[in-house]
Design a protein around this motif. Structure first.
Motif, PDB file in Angstrom:
ATOM      1  N   ILE A 140       1.739   4.352 -16.503  1.00  0.00           N
ATOM      2  CA  ILE A 140       3.081   3.782 -16.644  1.00  0.00           C
ATOM      3  C   ILE A 140       3.526   3.846 -18.102  1.00  0.00           C
ATOM      4  CG2 ILE A 140       4.404   1.625 -16.505  1.00  0.00           C
ATOM      5  CD1 ILE A 140       2.623   0.978 -13.989  1.00  0.00           C
ATOM      6  N   LEU A 141       2.652   3.436 -19.016  1.00  0.00           N
ATOM      7  CA  LEU A 141       3.005   3.464 -20.439  1.00  0.00           C
ATOM      8  C   LEU A 141       3.274   4.884 -20.920  1.00  0.00           C
ATOM      9  CD1 LEU A 141       0.562   0.801 -21.904  1.00  0.00           C
ATOM     10  CD2 LEU A 141       3.060   0.642 -21.723  1.00  0.00           C
TER      11      LEU A 141
ATOM     12  N   ARG B 265      10.231   6.537  -6.118  1.00  0.00           N
ATOM     13  CA  ARG B 265       8.874   6.973  -6.439  1.00  0.00           C
ATOM     14  C   ARG B 265       8.187   5.891  -7.267  1.00  0.00           C
ATOM     15  NH1 ARG B 265       9.446  12.409  -9.465  1.00  0.00           N
ATOM     16  NH2 ARG B 265      11.161  11.229 -10.358  1.00  0.00           N
ATOM     17  N   THR B 266       6.853   5.888  -7.221  1.00  0.00           N
ATOM     18  CA  THR B 266       6.105   4.885  -7.975  1.00  0.00           C
ATOM     19  C   THR B 266       5.117   5.543  -8.925  1.00  0.00           C
ATOM     20  OG1 THR B 266       4.424   4.693  -6.233  1.00  0.00           O
ATOM     21  CG2 THR B 266       6.261   3.127  -6.161  1.00  0.00           C
ATOM     22  N   ILE B 267       4.843   4.825  -9.999  1.00  0.00           N
ATOM     23  CA  ILE B 267       3.804   5.201 -10.951  1.00  0.00           C
ATOM     24  C   ILE B 267       2.833   4.034 -10.975  1.00  0.00           C
ATOM     25  CG2 ILE B 267       3.263   5.825 -13.327  1.00  0.00           C
ATOM     26  CD1 ILE B 267       6.200   6.771 -13.556  1.00  0.00           C
TER      27      ILE B 267
ATOM     28  N   LEU C  78       0.819  -1.213   0.000  1.00  0.00           N
ATOM     29  CA  LEU C  78       0.000   0.000   0.000  1.00  0.00           C
ATOM     30  C   LEU C  78       0.856   1.268   0.000  1.00  0.00           C
ATOM     31  CD1 LEU C  78      -2.876  -1.093   2.376  1.00  0.00           C
ATOM     32  CD2 LEU C  78      -3.040  -0.643  -0.081  1.00  0.00           C
ATOM     33  N   GLU C  79       2.087   1.182   0.498  1.00  0.00           N
ATOM     34  CA  GLU C  79       3.012   2.312   0.404  1.00  0.00           C
ATOM     35  C   GLU C  79       3.421   2.553  -1.046  1.00  0.00           C
ATOM     36  OE1 GLU C  79       6.370   2.216   3.053  1.00  0.00           O
ATOM     37  OE2 GLU C  79       5.129   1.463   4.691  1.00  0.00           O
ATOM     38  N   LEU C  80       3.441   1.481  -1.854  1.00  0.00           N
ATOM     39  CA  LEU C  80       3.801   1.596  -3.264  1.00  0.00           C
ATOM     40  C   LEU C  80       2.621   2.011  -4.127  1.00  0.00           C
ATOM     41  CD1 LEU C  80       5.919  -1.653  -3.684  1.00  0.00           C
ATOM     42  CD2 LEU C  80       6.768   0.676  -3.335  1.00  0.00           C
ATOM     43  N   ASN C  81       1.431   1.520  -3.814  1.00  0.00           N
ATOM     44  CA  ASN C  81       0.255   1.787  -4.639  1.00  0.00           C
ATOM     45  C   ASN C  81      -0.957   2.035  -3.766  1.00  0.00           C
ATOM     46  OD1 ASN C  81      -1.951   1.827  -6.366  1.00  0.00           O
ATOM     47  ND2 ASN C  81      -1.139   0.223  -7.682  1.00  0.00           N
TER      48      ASN C  81
END
Length: 188
Positions: A52-53, A44-46, A27-30
């Protein structure tokens, strides 16, 4: 897309049935508790496949710089998420997990919705080689991902010759990988 750009990456597969997307660390990532997630080198995450694309394709041949053509790519990304992903993915999951008999009414509704979307794609492909601008873009990559798996959800894909020929063209693109294939450029 990472593979087509020849960028090294590490792929991590999560067990959705075991709830691995609901853990505090995930959940920290998404924030949406689902896959995919692209974690950048800086941490950082997308999230969300279309985002993403779009991020990965920025400045490459896979995303037109012309504003109109870019809008056409974005339109196909929205269409894939709104009209194709859910009916194809769920019908597929019910069949591969052996739940088709008990989910037959749901599958019937998913097929009805999915066929409407597939017919629109096939109709477009009867007069167009690619989804946007006479060339392969992230629109083709995004839409083809679930469409190429539709037969696993018992969609009758023989009804769609335009899609069948287009999927062959997509798979022939340099660096193309199926959704479950391992990268040729994977870091390790």
């Amino acid at each position: 897309m990472l593979n087509q750009l020849e960028l090294p990456f590490e792929r991590r597969t999560l067990d959705l049935a075991a709830g691995e997307t609901k853990t505090p660390s995930f959940l920290e990532l998404n924030r949406f508790a689902r896959i995919p997630v692209l974690q950048l080198e800086d941490g950082r995450t997308i999230v969300e496949s279309a985002a993403i694309l779009l991020h990965l394709a920025e400045g490459t041949k896979y995303l037109p710089s012309d504003p109109y053509l870019r809008s056409q790519v974005t339109g196909w990304l929205f269409f894939e998420q709104g009209d194709l992903q859910r009916p194809i993915a769920l019908a597929r999951v019910y069949h591969i997990r052996g739940l088709a008999d008990q989910m037959s009414q749901q599958i019937e509704r998913l097929h009805a919705d999915g066929y409407v979307g597939l017919e629109k794609v096939d109709r477009w492909l009867t007069t167009n080689r690619w989804l946007v601008d006479y060339r392969y873009t992230i629109a083709d990559l995004a839409v083809s991902a679930y469409v190429s798996l539709a037969s696993e959800g018992k969609f009758e894909m023989d009804r769609f010759p335009g899609i069948r020929q287009w999927i062959e063209r997509v798979k022939a693109e340099p660096g193309w990988l199926g959704i479950f294939d391992q990268s040729r450029f994977q870091a390790g």
